[in-house]
Design a protein around this motif. Sequence first.
Motif, PDB file in Angstrom:
ATOM      1  N   THR A 231       0.834  -1.192   0.000  1.00  0.00           N
ATOM      2  CA  THR A 231       0.000   0.000   0.000  1.00  0.00           C
ATOM      3  C   THR A 231       0.875   1.250   0.000  1.00  0.00           C
ATOM      4  OG1 THR A 231      -0.095   0.228   2.409  1.00  0.00           O
ATOM      5  CG2 THR A 231      -1.720  -1.256   1.368  1.00  0.00           C
ATOM      6  N   PRO A 232       0.348   2.392  -0.438  1.00  0.00           N
ATOM      7  CA  PRO A 232       1.135   3.629  -0.374  1.00  0.00           C
ATOM      8  C   PRO A 232       1.612   3.955   1.043  1.00  0.00           C
ATOM      9  CG  PRO A 232      -0.773   3.936  -1.789  1.00  0.00           C
ATOM     10  CD  PRO A 232      -0.938   2.591  -1.137  1.00  0.00           C
ATOM     11  N   GLN A 233       0.763   3.662   2.043  1.00  0.00           N
ATOM     12  CA  GLN A 233       1.163   3.918   3.430  1.00  0.00           C
ATOM     13  C   GLN A 233       2.328   3.024   3.838  1.00  0.00           C
ATOM     14  OE1 GLN A 233      -1.396   2.635   6.726  1.00  0.00           O
ATOM     15  NE2 GLN A 233      -1.152   4.669   7.632  1.00  0.00           N
ATOM     16  N   GLU A 234       2.296   1.751   3.447  1.00  0.00           N
ATOM     17  CA  GLU A 234       3.408   0.849   3.751  1.00  0.00           C
ATOM     18  C   GLU A 234       4.692   1.333   3.096  1.00  0.00           C
ATOM     19  OE1 GLU A 234       1.183  -3.489   4.330  1.00  0.00           O
ATOM     20  OE2 GLU A 234       1.746  -2.810   2.317  1.00  0.00           O
ATOM     21  N   ALA A 235       4.595   1.829   1.865  1.00  0.00           N
ATOM     22  CA  ALA A 235       5.784   2.330   1.172  1.00  0.00           C
ATOM     23  C   ALA A 235       6.358   3.558   1.877  1.00  0.00           C
ATOM     24  CB  ALA A 235       5.446   2.659  -0.277  1.00  0.00           C
ATOM     25  N   ALA A 236       5.479   4.458   2.325  1.00  0.00           N
ATOM     26  CA  ALA A 236       5.943   5.656   3.021  1.00  0.00           C
ATOM     27  C   ALA A 236       6.611   5.292   4.345  1.00  0.00           C
ATOM     28  CB  ALA A 236       4.775   6.611   3.257  1.00  0.00           C
ATOM     29  N   ARG A 237       5.995   4.374   5.093  1.00  0.00           N
ATOM     30  CA  ARG A 237       6.591   3.952   6.365  1.00  0.00           C
ATOM     31  C   ARG A 237       7.920   3.236   6.138  1.00  0.00           C
ATOM     32  NH1 ARG A 237       1.716   1.543  10.184  1.00  0.00           N
ATOM     33  NH2 ARG A 237       0.570   3.504  10.480  1.00  0.00           N
ATOM     34  N   MET A 238       7.980   2.457   5.069  1.00  0.00           N
ATOM     35  CA  MET A 238       9.237   1.802   4.725  1.00  0.00           C
ATOM     36  C   MET A 238      10.313   2.850   4.453  1.00  0.00           C
ATOM     37  SD  MET A 238      10.436  -1.372   4.083  1.00  0.00           S
ATOM     38  CE  MET A 238       9.175  -2.409   3.347  1.00  0.00           C
ATOM     39  N   GLY A 239       9.941   3.882   3.723  1.00  0.00           N
ATOM     40  CA  GLY A 239      10.884   4.945   3.428  1.00  0.00           C
ATOM     41  C   GLY A 239      11.368   5.653   4.678  1.00  0.00           C
ATOM     42  N   VAL A 240      10.454   5.910   5.612  1.00  0.00           N
ATOM     43  CA  VAL A 240      10.832   6.551   6.871  1.00  0.00           C
ATOM     44  C   VAL A 240      11.829   5.682   7.643  1.00  0.00           C
ATOM     45  CG1 VAL A 240      10.008   7.318   9.129  1.00  0.00           C
ATOM     46  CG2 VAL A 240       8.692   7.872   7.076  1.00  0.00           C
ATOM     47  N   LEU A 241      11.504   4.394   7.753  1.00  0.00           N
ATOM     48  CA  LEU A 241      12.389   3.471   8.469  1.00  0.00           C
ATOM     49  C   LEU A 241      13.787   3.462   7.858  1.00  0.00           C
ATOM     50  CD1 LEU A 241      13.033   1.078  10.392  1.00  0.00           C
ATOM     51  CD2 LEU A 241      12.112  -0.422   8.614  1.00  0.00           C
ATOM     52  N   LEU A 242      13.870   3.307   6.546  1.00  0.00           N
ATOM     53  CA  LEU A 242      15.175   3.204   5.887  1.00  0.00           C
ATOM     54  C   LEU A 242      15.941   4.519   5.964  1.00  0.00           C
ATOM     55  CD1 LEU A 242      14.134   1.102   2.755  1.00  0.00           C
ATOM     56  CD2 LEU A 242      15.250   0.292   4.839  1.00  0.00           C
ATOM     57  N   LEU A 243      15.225   5.636   5.882  1.00  0.00           N
ATOM     58  CA  LEU A 243      15.890   6.941   5.962  1.00  0.00           C
ATOM     59  C   LEU A 243      16.470   7.174   7.352  1.00  0.00           C
ATOM     60  CD1 LEU A 243      16.552   9.589   4.507  1.00  0.00           C
ATOM     61  CD2 LEU A 243      14.296  10.445   5.198  1.00  0.00           C
ATOM     62  N   ILE A 244      15.689   6.869   8.391  1.00  0.00           N
ATOM     63  CA  ILE A 244      16.176   7.065   9.761  1.00  0.00           C
ATOM     64  C   ILE A 244      17.335   6.119  10.056  1.00  0.00           C
ATOM     65  CG2 ILE A 244      15.596   6.796  12.205  1.00  0.00           C
ATOM     66  CD1 ILE A 244      12.786   7.783  11.551  1.00  0.00           C
ATOM     67  N   ALA A 245      17.097   4.820   9.832  1.00  0.00           N
ATOM     68  CA  ALA A 245      18.132   3.830  10.149  1.00  0.00           C
ATOM     69  C   ALA A 245      19.374   4.032   9.289  1.00  0.00           C
ATOM     70  CB  ALA A 245      17.572   2.422   9.947  1.00  0.00           C
ATOM     71  N   GLY A 246      19.179   4.522   8.073  1.00  0.00           N
ATOM     72  CA  GLY A 246      20.290   4.646   7.136  1.00  0.00           C
ATOM     73  C   GLY A 246      21.250   5.768   7.439  1.00  0.00           C
ATOM     74  N   HIS A 247      20.824   6.754   8.235  1.00  0.00           N
ATOM     75  CA  HIS A 247      21.783   7.832   8.528  1.00  0.00           C
ATOM     76  C   HIS A 247      22.105   7.950  10.015  1.00  0.00           C
ATOM     77  CE1 HIS A 247      18.349  10.457   9.663  1.00  0.00           C
ATOM     78  NE2 HIS A 247      19.248  11.206  10.273  1.00  0.00           N
ATOM     79  N   GLU A 248      21.142   7.713  10.891  1.00  0.00           N
ATOM     80  CA  GLU A 248      21.351   7.990  12.312  1.00  0.00           C
ATOM     81  C   GLU A 248      22.325   7.007  12.970  1.00  0.00           C
ATOM     82  OE1 GLU A 248      20.868   9.758  16.102  1.00  0.00           O
ATOM     83  OE2 GLU A 248      20.392  10.502  14.098  1.00  0.00           O
ATOM     84  N   THR A 249      22.128   5.721  12.737  1.00  0.00           N
ATOM     85  CA  THR A 249      22.936   4.727  13.446  1.00  0.00           C
ATOM     86  C   THR A 249      24.401   4.775  13.016  1.00  0.00           C
ATOM     87  OG1 THR A 249      22.192   3.101  11.818  1.00  0.00           O
ATOM     88  CG2 THR A 249      21.015   3.156  13.909  1.00  0.00           C
ATOM     89  N   THR A 250      24.649   4.760  11.715  1.00  0.00           N
ATOM     90  CA  THR A 250      26.029   4.736  11.239  1.00  0.00           C
ATOM     91  C   THR A 250      26.754   6.041  11.550  1.00  0.00           C
ATOM     92  OG1 THR A 250      25.256   3.289   9.456  1.00  0.00           O
ATOM     93  CG2 THR A 250      27.488   4.136   9.272  1.00  0.00           C
ATOM     94  N   ALA A 251      26.037   7.157  11.530  1.00  0.00           N
ATOM     95  CA  ALA A 251      26.662   8.430  11.902  1.00  0.00           C
ATOM     96  C   ALA A 251      27.176   8.379  13.333  1.00  0.00           C
ATOM     97  CB  ALA A 251      25.670   9.579  11.728  1.00  0.00           C
ATOM     98  N   ASN A 252      26.403   7.780  14.231  1.00  0.00           N
ATOM     99  CA  ASN A 252      26.859   7.648  15.614  1.00  0.00           C
ATOM    100  C   ASN A 252      28.070   6.733  15.716  1.00  0.00           C
ATOM    101  OD1 ASN A 252      25.076   9.089  17.724  1.00  0.00           O
ATOM    102  ND2 ASN A 252      23.592   8.276  16.284  1.00  0.00           N
TER     103      ASN A 252
END
Length: 409
Positions: A231-252
């Motif tokens: 669903t479009p909502q699942e895609a948006a939530r997937m994008g949020v998850l990948l965007l957050i996890a993709g920059h915050e954890t490795t930056a730390n």
Amino acid sequence: MTEITAEASAEPSEYPMPRAAGCPFAPAPALRAAQTHRPLSRVRIWDGTSPWLVTRHDHVRTLLGDPRVSADPSSAGYPHTNEAGRSTFRERQSFITMDDPEHARLRRMVTAPFAIKKVEALRPAVQKIVDELIDDMLAGPKPVDLVEAFALPVTSLVICELLGVPYGDHDLFQRNTKAIVRRTSTPDEVRSAFATLTGYLSELVSAKAARPQDDLLSTLATERVGTGQMTPQEAARMGVLLLIAGHETTANMIALGTLALLQHPEQLALLRETDDPKIVAGAVEELLRYLSIVHTGRRRAALEDIEIGGEVIRAGDGLILAGEVANWDPEVFPGPDRLDLTRDARRHVAFGFGVHQCLGQPLARVELQAVYGTLYSRIPTLALATGIDQLEFKHDGFVYGVYELPLTW
């Protein structure tokens, strides 16, 4: 076998447990004591409930791989991290907080871009980003905050390129991410930040459906949403998850790893003086083990009775799987308090274990290898521009690190 219940056991300790003053890299002393004397024990968390605290490496891996253990926050007994987590988990739910088969269905839709071969193809682009940011630091004023000038830009540029998110919007997603990963955020603050990011990603997914490009959001928009698989909502939530996890954890990891190396100059010298990618790759694994930036435990709930380590975990009991101390288990990593970049640390659980093991770990490894293999050789005199006792650590976050890292050379 001894069955321990909340009523029969000694008064549970409060969790999370504080780290020792002056020991910013080590797990809390109470965690290490629990691992030695009572590796499966009850703790009390913020809402007064008493989930099990799991501290031994083998127990953590076993339970993370057990299908009788649920990652779903709606499961009975699930130990939420705070009121914001308990109040907002339904609107924030993504595949990482689902159980199979729904977890597997959604995860499969984004697995391909994070496969090792695909990520390896990104290595030259990642290296170029690292080199250019180092160029910018060398050309600019000193001291410099490594977090803002380097760690966050490296990871944000890489995940933006992979997802198809404009890097020019990094202030928006970095600001809202900070609210989401801060344990002191109120439910309204988390809800507002997540709604902002979901709305932003929803607009991007819609734009990609109309004009697809060579990026992950375009793939989701055309091949998943466009064919009814998501669903479009699942895609948006997937994008949020990948965007957050993709920059915050490795930056730390970049900033905290640099600080740890500066405090261990003989280990830093190994990285500074090598051009062997195997040595760099091994160093990354040891730093992942040593630092374990996910420091409030992976939260789970038992769906059935489970016997482990001489105890019975009952269906409906909550579990906190403390990977940060599991990675300091002396039975697996002798002398765990010693940072040793030559150690074989590949059995660490910094990325979790089992079906929920971190999807993005190949990308994180490539980024960290590029950074650790380049930064210290290009700036060999890198040094702290302040005392370590002046640094502010992220004790209030779900991801551990430093807020700023002033460096000079």
